[in-house]
Design an enzyme around this catalytic site. Structure first.
Site, mmCIF file in Angstrom:
data_model
loop_
_atom_site.group_PDB
_atom_site.id
_atom_site.type_symbol
_atom_site.label_atom_id
_atom_site.label_comp_id
_atom_site.label_asym_id
_atom_site.label_seq_id
_atom_site.Cartn_x
_atom_site.Cartn_y
_atom_site.Cartn_z
ATOM 1 N N LYS A 111 15.191 -10.376 21.207
ATOM 2 C CA LYS A 111 15.771 -11.543 22.536
ATOM 3 C C LYS A 111 14.638 -12.568 22.630
ATOM 4 O O LYS A 111 14.899 -13.332 22.996
ATOM 5 C CB LYS A 111 16.953 -11.080 23.275
ATOM 6 C CG LYS A 111 18.383 -10.399 22.405
ATOM 7 C CD LYS A 111 19.399 -11.045 23.326
ATOM 8 C CE LYS A 111 20.655 -10.562 22.275
ATOM 9 N NZ LYS A 111 22.230 -10.702 23.239
ATOM 10 N N LYS A 192 22.941 -7.453 11.210
ATOM 11 C CA LYS A 192 23.803 -7.916 12.042
ATOM 12 C C LYS A 192 24.760 -8.625 11.707
ATOM 13 O O LYS A 192 23.976 -9.493 12.728
ATOM 14 C CB LYS A 192 23.640 -6.776 13.368
ATOM 15 C CG LYS A 192 23.478 -7.394 14.812
ATOM 16 C CD LYS A 192 24.277 -6.119 15.617
ATOM 17 C CE LYS A 192 23.728 -7.501 16.998
ATOM 18 N NZ LYS A 192 25.134 -7.109 17.814
ATOM 19 N N LYS A 195 27.654 -12.510 17.555
ATOM 20 C CA LYS A 195 28.673 -14.064 18.489
ATOM 21 C C LYS A 195 26.927 -14.757 18.299
ATOM 22 O O LYS A 195 27.706 -15.812 18.338
ATOM 23 C CB LYS A 195 29.080 -13.660 19.291
ATOM 24 C CG LYS A 195 29.777 -12.506 19.706
ATOM 25 C CD LYS A 195 30.205 -13.130 21.392
ATOM 26 C CE LYS A 195 30.571 -11.051 21.518
ATOM 27 N NZ LYS A 195 29.241 -10.641 22.345
HETATM 28 N N1 AQP Z 1 28.233 -6.548 13.884
HETATM 29 C C1 AQP Z 1 28.186 -5.051 14.585
HETATM 30 N N2 AQP Z 1 28.932 -4.312 13.927
HETATM 31 C C2 AQP Z 1 29.150 -3.184 14.712
HETATM 32 N N3 AQP Z 1 29.511 -3.326 16.188
HETATM 33 C C3 AQP Z 1 28.685 -4.615 17.181
HETATM 34 N N4 AQP Z 1 28.655 -4.566 18.137
HETATM 35 C C4 AQP Z 1 28.142 -5.922 18.396
HETATM 36 N N5 AQP Z 1 27.877 -6.537 17.100
HETATM 37 C C5 AQP Z 1 28.722 -5.582 16.249
HETATM 38 C C6 AQP Z 1 29.686 -3.986 19.464
HETATM 39 O O1 AQP Z 1 30.365 -4.556 19.736
HETATM 40 C C7 AQP Z 1 30.114 -4.444 21.191
HETATM 41 C C8 AQP Z 1 30.187 -5.229 22.438
HETATM 42 O O2 AQP Z 1 28.945 -5.979 21.719
HETATM 43 P P1 AQP Z 1 28.441 -7.059 22.659
HETATM 44 O O3 AQP Z 1 28.673 -8.269 23.298
HETATM 45 O O4 AQP Z 1 28.236 -6.232 23.946
HETATM 46 O O5 AQP Z 1 27.069 -7.861 22.340
HETATM 47 P P2 AQP Z 1 26.400 -7.731 21.742
HETATM 48 O O6 AQP Z 1 25.611 -5.797 21.660
HETATM 49 O O7 AQP Z 1 24.964 -7.827 21.702
HETATM 50 O O8 AQP Z 1 26.905 -8.200 20.602
HETATM 51 P P3 AQP Z 1 26.876 -9.542 19.576
HETATM 52 O O9 AQP Z 1 27.477 -9.995 18.472
HETATM 53 O O10 AQP Z 1 25.084 -9.413 18.527
HETATM 54 O O11 AQP Z 1 25.860 -10.359 20.981
HETATM 55 P P4 AQP Z 1 24.966 -11.437 21.596
HETATM 56 O O12 AQP Z 1 25.138 -12.125 19.518
HETATM 57 O O13 AQP Z 1 25.604 -12.492 22.739
HETATM 58 O O14 AQP Z 1 24.049 -10.526 21.660
HETATM 59 C C9 AQP Z 1 28.855 -2.915 21.926
HETATM 60 O O15 AQP Z 1 29.971 -1.805 21.141
HETATM 61 C C10 AQP Z 1 28.709 -3.872 20.398
HETATM 62 O O16 AQP Z 1 27.767 -2.146 20.121
#
Ligand code: AQP
Length: 328
Positions: A111, A192, A195
């Site tokens: 990030k 992966k 969001k």
């Molecule tokens: N692609 C994924 N596949 C499986 N699990 C996933 N998680 C995130 N992406 C995937 C799991 O979802 C939970 C919540 O995630 P988060 O909101 O804490 O943030 P993150 O892991 O950083 O997810 P994002 O979607 O990639 O958000 P942004 O883009 O805002 O950083 C966690 O348990 C995560 O492991």
């Protein structure tokens, strides 16, 4: 019965990856366990957020948690910033962490890559996450594979603190599902699904319309081989769609590979999309009923109150162990 804690950031609408990798398991783990689920808004502000957008996302995420099946009679649902113990123990955890170990975290490196300046909060995100978990004496943390490293750090910090200041924290175990722990981007299946991906075709959001879901899956990157088989290395796009299909239909990957042996990518993708729509439609229907109801605020108020009572106890114990503040 295990004590369960997990959270989701209100950075946007949760994705299909968030749902299949984590939130679906939050729901099933409610059976026979004591579950605490959080909207981790303080984590979300480690990168810039529009105040109006984040407000909306917090509200949407609360409704989605319930629409997905979180039952407020059995589980606690609350907003992180409404329980100040998180930031307080987060500070203590920062003081137990080393700069070197925080700088080595993959998420921090990803990030911050290419950015001229990043917030100090992005670096100290993992000690705050450790605080979230440790405040509730959590035993099991359901997360996707991307959070494994942060969870290992949480365990290290808990053990380090307990060793130095006396036993205060339960050392938690991760709960990472065997399938679905890493749902990949539809556009670049070696990355992966996220969001915050700027390519809107890469991500299925849990509130996407049927038309959007079909369009995104139809345009998902595959390969030129025209054969449906599971091989994460050689065929990341098809393998990702097989994982999604399997999780959304309840059929095993092997069964799907046999069933689609002589079929083309077009038909396969239409059926993957249909299985996703079948899973998301009922969630969306419940979400639309909940989003305008007063019930949401009542649930979050009650959740924050219950969470505070539990968190305050652990925070006091940790402060006492450290010798900070006044003690009788
Ligand atoms: N692609 C994924 N596949 C499986 N699990 C996933 N998680 C995130 N992406 C995937 C799991 O979802 C939970 C919540 O995630 P988060 O909101 O804490 O943030 P993150 O892991 O950083 O997810 P994002 O979607 O990639 O958000 P942004 O883009 O805002 O950083 C966690 O348990 C995560 O492991």
């Amino acid at each position: 019965m295990a004590k369960i804690f997990s959270g989701v950031q209100p950075t946007s609408i949760p994705t299909l990856g968030n749902y299949l990798g984590a939130m679906r398991n939050f729901v099933t783990l409610q059976d026979g366990n004591e579950c605490i689920y959080c909207i981790v808004d303080e984590h979300a502000i480690t990168v810039p957020q529009d105040p109006k957008e984040i407000q909306k996302n917090i509200h949407n995420l609360a409704a989605l948690y319930l629409a997905m099946g979180i039952d407020p009679k059995r589980s606690i649902l609350f907003i992180q910033s409404e329980v100040p113990c998180h930031a307080q123990l987060g500070w203590i955890m920062q003081c137990v962490s080393y700069m070197g170990e925080l700088e080595r975290m993959t998420q921090f490196k990803d990030k911050s890559k290419g950015k001229q300046s990043v917030s100090a909060g992005l670096l100290t995100y993992p000690p705050l996450m450790a605080a979230d978990i440790l405040l509730y004496q959590t035993e099991l943390v359901p997360v996707g594979a991307d959070q494994k490293q942060h969870l290992e750090l949480t365990r290290d910090l808990a053990e380090r603190f307990n060793k130095k200041y006396g036993q205060v924290f339960t050392v938690p175990e991760p709960y990472i599902p065997p399938v679905g722990a890493r749902i990949m981007s539809l556009a670049e299946p070696t990355k992966k699904m996220s969001k915050s991906d700027t390519n809107r075709k890469a991500t299925i959001f849990t509130l996407d319309s049927e038309k959007e879901i079909l369009k995104k899956i139809k345009s998902a990157t595959t390969d030129d081989e025209a054969s449906i088989r599971y091989d994460r290395e050689a065929k990341p796009g098809v393998s990702n769609l097989l994982d999604i299909f399997s999780l959304c239909s309840g059929r095993s990957v092997d069964e799907l590979v046999t069933a689609y042996q002589n079929k083309g990518y077009g038909e396969f993708k239409t059926d993957v999309a249909e299985s996703v729509i079948n899973v998301l439609s009922p969630i969306q229907e419940r979400y639309h009923n909940l989003i305008e109801s007063d019930e949401l605020d009542e649930i979050l108020d009650e959740g924050a109150e219950k969470a505070y009572a539990m968190a305050k106890k652990t925070l006091s114990e940790s402060e006492q162990a450290l010798g900070i503040g006044r003690r009788n």
